[in-house]
Design a protein around this motif. Structure first.
Motif, PDB file in Angstrom:
ATOM      1  N   UNK A 121      38.091  48.549  48.015  1.00 56.81           N
ATOM      2  CA  UNK A 121      37.841  47.201  47.334  1.00 56.81           C
ATOM      3  C   UNK A 121      38.881  46.838  46.280  1.00 56.81           C
ATOM      4  N   UNK A 122      39.055  47.951  45.554  1.00 58.44           N
ATOM      5  CA  UNK A 122      40.320  47.660  44.685  1.00 58.44           C
ATOM      6  C   UNK A 122      41.688  47.329  45.228  1.00 58.44           C
ATOM      7  N   UNK A 123      41.926  48.114  46.388  1.00 67.37           N
ATOM      8  CA  UNK A 123      43.236  47.702  47.138  1.00 67.37           C
ATOM      9  C   UNK A 123      43.171  46.228  47.677  1.00 67.37           C
ATOM     10  N   UNK A 124      41.920  45.925  48.006  1.00 68.88           N
ATOM     11  CA  UNK A 124      41.979  44.430  48.759  1.00 68.88           C
ATOM     12  C   UNK A 124      42.124  43.502  47.677  1.00 68.88           C
ATOM     13  N   UNK A 125      41.609  43.760  46.251  1.00 68.20           N
ATOM     14  CA  UNK A 125      41.911  42.950  45.192  1.00 68.20           C
ATOM     15  C   UNK A 125      43.192  43.080  44.378  1.00 68.20           C
ATOM     16  N   UNK A 126      43.609  44.266  44.467  1.00 69.56           N
ATOM     17  CA  UNK A 126      44.709  44.653  43.523  1.00 69.56           C
ATOM     18  C   UNK A 126      46.054  43.923  43.899  1.00 69.56           C
ATOM     19  N   UNK A 173      48.124  43.239  35.067  1.00 67.07           N
ATOM     20  CA  UNK A 173      48.554  42.645  36.340  1.00 67.07           C
ATOM     21  C   UNK A 173      47.588  41.907  36.936  1.00 67.07           C
ATOM     22  N   UNK A 174      46.352  42.303  37.228  1.00 68.32           N
ATOM     23  CA  UNK A 174      45.247  41.252  37.309  1.00 68.32           C
ATOM     24  C   UNK A 174      45.114  40.021  36.580  1.00 68.32           C
ATOM     25  N   UNK A 175      45.251  40.150  35.041  1.00 68.40           N
ATOM     26  CA  UNK A 175      45.090  39.121  34.385  1.00 68.40           C
ATOM     27  C   UNK A 175      46.424  38.191  34.559  1.00 68.40           C
ATOM     28  N   UNK A 176      47.586  38.605  34.893  1.00 62.93           N
ATOM     29  CA  UNK A 176      48.684  37.801  35.072  1.00 62.93           C
ATOM     30  C   UNK A 176      48.596  36.934  36.199  1.00 62.93           C
ATOM     31  N   UNK A 177      47.725  37.537  37.205  1.00 66.92           N
ATOM     32  CA  UNK A 177      47.436  36.716  38.514  1.00 66.92           C
ATOM     33  C   UNK A 177      47.250  35.369  38.176  1.00 66.92           C
ATOM     34  N   UNK A 178      46.585  35.006  37.083  1.00 62.80           N
ATOM     35  CA  UNK A 178      46.031  33.603  36.736  1.00 62.80           C
ATOM     36  C   UNK A 178      44.771  33.335  37.349  1.00 62.80           C
ATOM     37  N   UNK A 179      43.976  34.174  38.016  1.00 58.39           N
ATOM     38  CA  UNK A 179      42.440  33.923  38.564  1.00 58.39           C
ATOM     39  C   UNK A 179      41.819  34.902  37.672  1.00 58.39           C
ATOM     40  N   UNK A 180      40.769  34.182  37.063  1.00 60.11           N
ATOM     41  CA  UNK A 180      40.182  34.965  35.909  1.00 60.11           C
ATOM     42  C   UNK A 180      38.976  35.814  36.834  1.00 60.11           C
ATOM     43  N   UNK A 181      38.536  35.141  37.889  1.00 59.86           N
ATOM     44  CA  UNK A 181      37.606  36.228  38.793  1.00 59.86           C
ATOM     45  C   UNK A 181      38.070  37.181  39.228  1.00 59.86           C
ATOM     46  N   UNK A 182      39.239  37.309  39.919  1.00 61.88           N
ATOM     47  CA  UNK A 182      40.034  38.316  40.315  1.00 61.88           C
ATOM     48  C   UNK A 182      40.125  39.241  39.042  1.00 61.88           C
ATOM     49  N   UNK A 186      38.775  43.291  39.251  1.00 62.35           N
ATOM     50  CA  UNK A 186      39.562  44.522  39.104  1.00 62.35           C
ATOM     51  C   UNK A 186      39.401  45.133  37.915  1.00 62.35           C
ATOM     52  N   UNK A 187      39.217  44.437  36.521  1.00 58.53           N
ATOM     53  CA  UNK A 187      38.586  45.105  35.557  1.00 58.53           C
ATOM     54  C   UNK A 187      37.307  45.901  35.682  1.00 58.53           C
ATOM     55  N   UNK A 188      36.265  45.361  36.398  1.00 58.88           N
ATOM     56  CA  UNK A 188      35.174  46.430  36.579  1.00 58.88           C
ATOM     57  C   UNK A 188      35.345  47.333  37.552  1.00 58.88           C
ATOM     58  N   UNK A 189      36.059  47.190  38.636  1.00 61.74           N
ATOM     59  CA  UNK A 189      36.457  48.271  39.595  1.00 61.74           C
ATOM     60  C   UNK A 189      37.162  49.318  39.187  1.00 61.74           C
ATOM     61  N   UNK A 227      57.892  41.938  47.599  1.00 58.43           N
ATOM     62  CA  UNK A 227      58.032  43.222  47.237  1.00 58.43           C
ATOM     63  C   UNK A 227      56.869  43.872  46.214  1.00 58.43           C
ATOM     64  N   UNK A 228      56.327  42.968  45.238  1.00 53.89           N
ATOM     65  CA  UNK A 228      55.129  43.128  44.691  1.00 53.89           C
ATOM     66  C   UNK A 228      54.031  43.822  45.565  1.00 53.89           C
ATOM     67  N   UNK A 229      53.797  42.992  46.778  1.00 52.04           N
ATOM     68  CA  UNK A 229      52.749  43.406  47.598  1.00 52.04           C
ATOM     69  C   UNK A 229      53.037  44.872  48.156  1.00 52.04           C
ATOM     70  N   UNK A 230      54.397  44.938  48.522  1.00 55.38           N
ATOM     71  CA  UNK A 230      54.799  46.521  49.107  1.00 55.38           C
ATOM     72  C   UNK A 230      54.608  47.279  48.214  1.00 55.38           C
ATOM     73  N   UNK A 231      54.897  47.281  46.993  1.00 62.52           N
ATOM     74  CA  UNK A 231      54.865  48.345  45.677  1.00 62.52           C
ATOM     75  C   UNK A 231      53.729  48.737  45.500  1.00 62.52           C
ATOM     76  N   UNK A 232      52.691  47.569  45.251  1.00 66.60           N
ATOM     77  CA  UNK A 232      51.318  47.979  44.858  1.00 66.60           C
ATOM     78  C   UNK A 232      50.558  48.726  46.166  1.00 66.60           C
ATOM     79  N   UNK A 233      50.778  48.126  47.241  1.00 67.48           N
ATOM     80  CA  UNK A 233      50.054  48.609  48.619  1.00 67.48           C
ATOM     81  C   UNK A 233      50.612  50.285  48.504  1.00 67.48           C
ATOM     82  N   UNK A 234      51.825  50.598  48.327  1.00 67.92           N
ATOM     83  CA  UNK A 234      52.296  52.077  48.466  1.00 67.92           C
ATOM     84  C   UNK A 234      51.650  52.723  47.263  1.00 67.92           C
TER      85      UNK A 234
END
Length: 255
Positions: A121-126, A173-182, A186-189, A227-234
């Motif tokens: 789930x962390x991967x799906x969200x991060x 990074x999750x905070x930088x997304x601008x989506x507070x629920x997201x 991420x914080x919790x997981x 590039x961010x998607x590829x880097x975080x997925x890796x």
């Protein structure tokens, strides 16, 4: 803040057709409204149970039940001791994340979920978090990430701060997304799973993960969501593989 919240006396008779609420629910609703309307602000100390009972014209057990309900909702926190009491909790994504984390912690302890499920789930969200961070980041955001990278670079893998720095990196990074629920999820997981705690840390692994963090930050700095998607997925796939290997090695029974 005045010690008086509601000096309303006995509850008013219900309007015809209106649902009749139990006294505990009336107190809970009134206090919740005071918090959400800003009448009670973050950090404010609520009056004592005795004083609240007087204000609401109910018993102390009724007040105690209402406060426990508000605590479970993350609106107040109870501090024991002579200087303690009930205090208004921040109503933001961090508070939400702490509530989710507590629930996740209980599920892990009871065996309701396992670390693989949390990692997935962390991967799906991060992944979307990193993509949104690349689109929405500010110069201050980049500065915060570079400070964390510098701290990580200057510490060895056995430093007790490594786990905290790793958590701060992903949560930032999750905070930088601008989506507070997201960000709250991420914080919790991340806080509950503590991925670094499940790794057999070594200098090689430390260098690999640091290099991966650098690539993530570069993609965000370049405002390149792909590039961010590829880097975080890796990076997350690398962590999951090492966590699984480490856990498998711990469960091997010696012959």
């Amino acid at each position: 803040m005045s010690n008086t919240i509601f000096d309303r006396g006995s509850p008013q008779p219900p309007i015809l057709g209106q649902k009749v609420l139990r006294p505990r629910q009336q107190v809970e609703d009134a206090l919740r409204k005071a918090v959400l309307d800003g009448q009670l602000r973050t950090g404010d100390r609520l009056p004592s149970e005795t004083e609240l009972a007087r204000q609401f014209s109910v018993s102390r057990p009724t007040i105690r039940e209402a406060l426990s309900a508000l605590e479970s909702q993350g609106l107040i926190r109870k501090v024991p001791g002579a200087g303690g009491g009930s205090f208004v909790q921040a109503v933001d994504h961090t508070a939400l994340g702490e509530l989710v984390q507590e629930s996740m912690h209980n599920l892990l302890r009871l065996g309701g979920v396992d670390i693989d499920e949390i990692a997935m789930v962390r991967q799906y969200l991060e992944v979307p978090s990193a993509k949104l961070a690349a689109q929405n980041r500010t110069e201050q955001d980049l500065e915060d990430l570079h400070v964390l990278l510098t701290e990580q670079k200057n510490r060895t893998v056995d430093d007790p701060m490594i786990a905290e720095l790793d958590a701060q990196f992903h949560i930032t990074i999750a905070r930088m997304s601008g989506n507070r629920i997201l960000a709250s999820l991420v914080y919790a997981l991340h806080r509950e799973s503590e991925p670094v705690g499940y790794l057999d840390l070594s200098p090689d692994l430390g260098r690999d993960t640091f290099a991966q963090h650098q690539r993530i930050v570069k993609a965000i700095a370049d405002q390149d969501p792909d590039a961010a998607e590829h880097a975080i997925t890796e990076h997350l796939a690398y962590l999951r593989a090492h966590i699984r290997n480490h856990l498998d090695a711990r469960t091997v029974v010696p012959v």
